[in-house]
Design a protein around this motif. Structure first.
Motif, PDB file in Angstrom:
ATOM      1  N   THR A 180       0.829  -1.202   0.000  1.00 16.36           N
ATOM      2  CA  THR A 180       0.000   0.000   0.000  1.00 16.36           C
ATOM      3  C   THR A 180       0.863   1.251   0.000  1.00 16.36           C
ATOM      4  OG1 THR A 180      -0.148  -0.050   2.401  1.00 16.36           O
ATOM      5  CG2 THR A 180      -1.922  -1.114   1.170  1.00 16.36           C
ATOM      6  N   HIS A 181       2.143   1.135   0.401  1.00 16.62           N
ATOM      7  CA  HIS A 181       3.078   2.256   0.423  1.00 16.62           C
ATOM      8  C   HIS A 181       4.333   1.871  -0.352  1.00 16.62           C
ATOM      9  CE1 HIS A 181       0.469   3.355   3.786  1.00 16.62           C
ATOM     10  NE2 HIS A 181       0.915   4.603   3.621  1.00 16.62           N
ATOM     11  N   CYS A 182       4.924   2.839  -1.042  1.00 12.03           N
ATOM     12  CA  CYS A 182       6.139   2.614  -1.817  1.00 12.03           C
ATOM     13  C   CYS A 182       7.315   2.425  -0.858  1.00 12.03           C
ATOM     14  CB  CYS A 182       6.389   3.799  -2.749  1.00 12.03           C
ATOM     15  SG  CYS A 182       7.887   3.652  -3.729  1.00 12.03           S
ATOM     16  N   LYS A 183       8.140   1.398  -1.100  1.00 11.50           N
ATOM     17  CA  LYS A 183       9.308   1.154  -0.248  1.00 11.50           C
ATOM     18  C   LYS A 183      10.411   2.167  -0.524  1.00 11.50           C
ATOM     19  CE  LYS A 183       8.583  -3.735   0.459  1.00 11.50           C
ATOM     20  NZ  LYS A 183       9.097  -5.077   0.317  1.00 11.50           N
ATOM     21  N   THR A 184      10.419   2.787  -1.715  1.00  6.86           N
ATOM     22  CA  THR A 184      11.471   3.735  -2.062  1.00  6.86           C
ATOM     23  C   THR A 184      11.209   5.122  -1.485  1.00  6.86           C
ATOM     24  OG1 THR A 184      11.766   2.553  -4.139  1.00  6.86           O
ATOM     25  CG2 THR A 184      12.781   4.716  -3.987  1.00  6.86           C
ATOM     26  N   CYS A 185       9.985   5.659  -1.707  1.00  9.06           N
ATOM     27  CA  CYS A 185       9.711   7.032  -1.281  1.00  9.06           C
ATOM     28  C   CYS A 185       8.705   7.110  -0.129  1.00  9.06           C
ATOM     29  CB  CYS A 185       9.220   7.880  -2.444  1.00  9.06           C
ATOM     30  SG  CYS A 185       7.599   7.403  -3.076  1.00  9.06           S
TER      31      CYS A 185
END
Length: 143
Positions: free
Chosen positions: A18-23
């Motif tokens: 559900t959330h980007c691991k990069t940003c």
């Protein structure tokens, strides 16, 4: 395994994230703008096509019903240029008199002029497509 793309950094994410691991941005599904634009244009196009049919029907009804009851009309089959010449000759004959005259339409396919008289006016219409001259006598002169 399916993937999706982060809206912020455009990196590939796993489908279940559900959330980007990069940003760290939260993934929100966004409908592409071109799909929305196409849907709006299609709806407008459909509305115009449907509306045109209704307008044509109402125009036919309007044409068939006379607007004023105090007039008489006649028509003659004549070539467009000859008709236009005759109307212009009548207009030039009343120039300088108390009778008003005005050209209402002057195109390649139609010519329309109104000439006022003592007891009303005469509307003369020339039509290239019908090859007709229509003369309509009326009890008023709106010029």
């Amino acid at each position: 395994m399916s993937t999706k793309v982060c809206n912020s950094c455009k990196k590939i994410m796993r489908f279940q994230d559900t959330h980007c691991k990069t940003c760290g941005a939260e993934y929100k599904k966004v409908t592409p703008k071109w799909i929305v634009a196409c849907a709006v244009l299609a709806a407008l196009g459909f509305g115009v096509v449907v509306g045109m049919d209704k307008n044509r029907e109402s125009d036919k009804k309007t044409v068939l019903q006379p607007v004023e009851t105090n007039f008489s009309s006649s028509n003659v089959v004549i070539e467009f240029n000859e008709c236009k010449g005759r109307v212009k000759a009548v207009q030039s004959a009343v120039v300088g008199t108390q009778y008003k005259s005005a050209v209402l339409v002057d195109t390649d396919i139609a010519y329309m002029a109104r000439i006022c008289t003592n007891d009303g006016s005469v509307l003369i219409t020339c039509s290239a497509s019908d090859r007709k001259m229509v003369t309509t006598k009326s009890n008023d002169c709106p010029l």
